[in-house]
Motif scaffolding. Sequence first.
Motif, PDB file in Angstrom:
ATOM      1  N   UNK A   2      -6.599 -55.388  34.122  1.00  0.00           N
ATOM      2  CA  UNK A   2      -6.720 -55.648  32.693  1.00  0.00           C
ATOM      3  C   UNK A   2      -8.154 -56.038  32.377  1.00  0.00           C
ATOM      4  N   UNK A   3      -8.379 -56.429  31.135  1.00  0.00           N
ATOM      5  CA  UNK A   3      -9.751 -56.681  30.707  1.00  0.00           C
ATOM      6  C   UNK A   3     -10.352 -57.868  31.437  1.00  0.00           C
ATOM      7  N   UNK A   4      -9.535 -58.829  31.811  1.00  0.00           N
ATOM      8  CA  UNK A   4     -10.061 -59.988  32.535  1.00  0.00           C
ATOM      9  C   UNK A   4     -10.682 -59.550  33.849  1.00  0.00           C
ATOM     10  N   UNK A   5      -9.942 -58.710  34.546  1.00  0.00           N
ATOM     11  CA  UNK A   5     -10.417 -58.224  35.844  1.00  0.00           C
ATOM     12  C   UNK A   5     -11.748 -57.510  35.690  1.00  0.00           C
ATOM     13  N   UNK A   6     -11.839 -56.640  34.683  1.00  0.00           N
ATOM     14  CA  UNK A   6     -13.082 -55.895  34.507  1.00  0.00           C
ATOM     15  C   UNK A   6     -14.223 -56.795  34.078  1.00  0.00           C
ATOM     16  N   UNK A   7     -13.903 -57.805  33.276  1.00  0.00           N
ATOM     17  CA  UNK A   7     -14.979 -58.731  32.863  1.00  0.00           C
ATOM     18  C   UNK A   7     -15.575 -59.418  34.073  1.00  0.00           C
ATOM     19  N   UNK A   8     -14.687 -59.864  34.977  1.00  0.00           N
ATOM     20  CA  UNK A   8     -15.223 -60.556  36.150  1.00  0.00           C
ATOM     21  C   UNK A   8     -16.018 -59.602  37.025  1.00  0.00           C
ATOM     22  N   UNK A   9     -15.586 -58.336  37.081  1.00  0.00           N
ATOM     23  CA  UNK A   9     -16.342 -57.353  37.868  1.00  0.00           C
ATOM     24  C   UNK A   9     -17.745 -57.176  37.286  1.00  0.00           C
ATOM     25  N   UNK A  10     -17.815 -57.078  35.949  1.00  0.00           N
ATOM     26  CA  UNK A  10     -19.119 -56.886  35.298  1.00  0.00           C
ATOM     27  C   UNK A  10     -20.023 -58.068  35.575  1.00  0.00           C
TER      28      UNK A  10
END
Lengths: 472, 246
Positions: free
Chosen positions: A219-227
């Motif tokens: 979800x968006x949380x996961x991608x935010x942390x990746x970024x």
Amino acid sequence: MTINTLAKGGWHREQMSCFRKMEKVIVAMQDPDMGMKMRNQRLLITVIPHAMTGHDIIAWLIHSYSICEEEALHLSGLLVRYGYIYPLKEPRSLVLRPDESPYRFQTPYFWTSTRWPASELDYAIYLAKKNIRKQGELMEYEKTRYSLLHKRINHTWDFVVMQAREQLRASKQRRKADRIVLECQEQAYWLINRPPPGAHSVLDMGLERPNTSAGVTLNSEHYKSEIETSRRALGRNRVKSSICLESFVKYSEQYQNHDPIMQGSLPSNPWISDDTAYWTMNSEMVPIPTRLRVERWSFSFMELLNDGMGRREFMTYLEKEFSAENLCFWQACEDIKHGESSRIIEKVEMIYKNFLAPGAARWVNIDSKTMDKTLEGIRNPHRFVMDDAQMHIYFLMKKDSYPRYLKSDLYKNMLAKAIVPQETKKSVFPFVRRQRHSNPSPAQAVAQATEEDGHAKGAGQAGTNSAAGSNV
Amino acid sequence: MGKDECKTMLDALNKVTACYRHLVIALGSTSDSQNLREELKRTRKKAQELAVANRTKLTSLLKDKSISKEDRAEYERLWVLFSSSMELLEVDMKRSLEIGQDFPLKVPTRHLIQTGMTGSTTTVAARAMSVQNMKYEADSNIDTADLRDLQCEISQVSQMMEEMEMKVQVAPWAVEAKQEAGAELKSNMSVGNSSVGVISICEEEPKEEEGGGSRDSGFASICAVVIFLVIVTVAVVLGYLVINMS
């Protein structure tokens, strides 16, 4: 009653993703139109449906997934090894033969599962049932496991016996064919979950435990942390290898002469000549240090401070300059960092009294910001509370006192006084080995070879031989 | 006496647990059907009733401080039996929920696993419910409707087990079993007979050995014996006549 570790966390245990994929393949095989072709298994009197040949399985896989035969063989082999399909003819050999050997599907309850691992209680019940059916004729390893279980879960052994009997009675209620199938299923299940000794256990993944990252929701949380992680990685300071290799080469050149392996040790290598002069001459405190050692003090400030003698000399110099308190302070901070935990508090108190308190006997000159921070930290003293102040004083000494020391007479005299140990004289007997390079290091051999080459290339030089000879 | 009552109740619970496991094994396979789901539901409810009854009885017995040491040891043993039974039940219930969800019955293309088991499980369920015949009266959407009930019941059972662990101070490892290893071979009851005949089915060759005593083959053997006797009598009579004639 087993300790219920599954109470809260077990419900969330995941099925391994490879198992889920295999289950999907199995379910696809059940399709009435496009699924597997089923035959009947003919035992003496009973006929049991839903058997398939190995050949059919492979053909179906090739057809449905458009793969080559080798891959289909491998895939079907996996299905058999993980217990989704079991062989009917030789149940203990879990391989898929691409011929007419019969196989059958395993019921979902007995599918291999990381979510529902086979328990000791169940295995005990199974062994008890088998014991009853076979009148005690279990296989050797089953017998050992049976007695082991009897010891281990002895408190519920009554339950095991009771349940085994009841389960057999319940299975008697079914048709003969179904009973046969049930027994085959159970046997196949336990062959996988408790394999006989020596057989490879498919559930034992060892060090290559697969990543059950099925819990990561994209979800968006996961991608935010990746970024965020990537952004931080971009900002990291990276040095070009050309630059750091340059400094490495410089370091190597500087230390080349000081390396006993590369340059040989004077007077002699103690390991070869059994003469410990080298060690005694280079020990911590000697009246006269070796020249190499004194030279090293000029390489970097840390070299000087790490050498006990160097520190002493430096201290003498600083006393002349009336800035000895810096070095004392630095030494006291080092003592805290490397000393006993129990004495940290008293040492910090002492430092404060001697060096930091206004009007102290040996007051050190620290800038106000660091001083405030240190005084703040002293209230809760720990091992590294003096770090900032120590760093400040270190750089002060390095920039100010150290260069002056290197130019001072004290240092120059020391350098002049330093001894260069003589190589142990060649002994009278001509065939005794030379001590210094008696153990020729590969570096030496290479260096000699390249030098000889170099000299040979400069052809026609008169002193070639002598030049080569004098290098040895 | 309290002990015997307990034992009978525990036996009943044990029987129902075994039957329930049998039924769950059939879930998702070709012997799965509407009826099976209903059987599962009713067996489960019966199991729960028995469990609650057992628990109340045993807790009241264990709470009683005035019992002797041997009695207390015996009750603790029964308690361990009870909790093991509940453990199996709980796991089976959870698994039946999972498999029930994965294999719904009312879908256009049913993908039940063709395991070779095609018979019905009516008799097993009848044994569990201690009735002669099962009557089926559930609606057609039992497979989905029941799952919700099942989830509630699972949480009830889990809760009960947690309470049991917390409230009853029984150290399971201190209990000693009465049966020694291999006890199931002695007192070899009805279990031995027909199942012995089914040995080595799954072993090297699918050889089949007929054992006596299973219902169908028993009837056939009785017929065979009768026919044999008739033939022998006829032969004896004829022989006598022949001898008399000559």
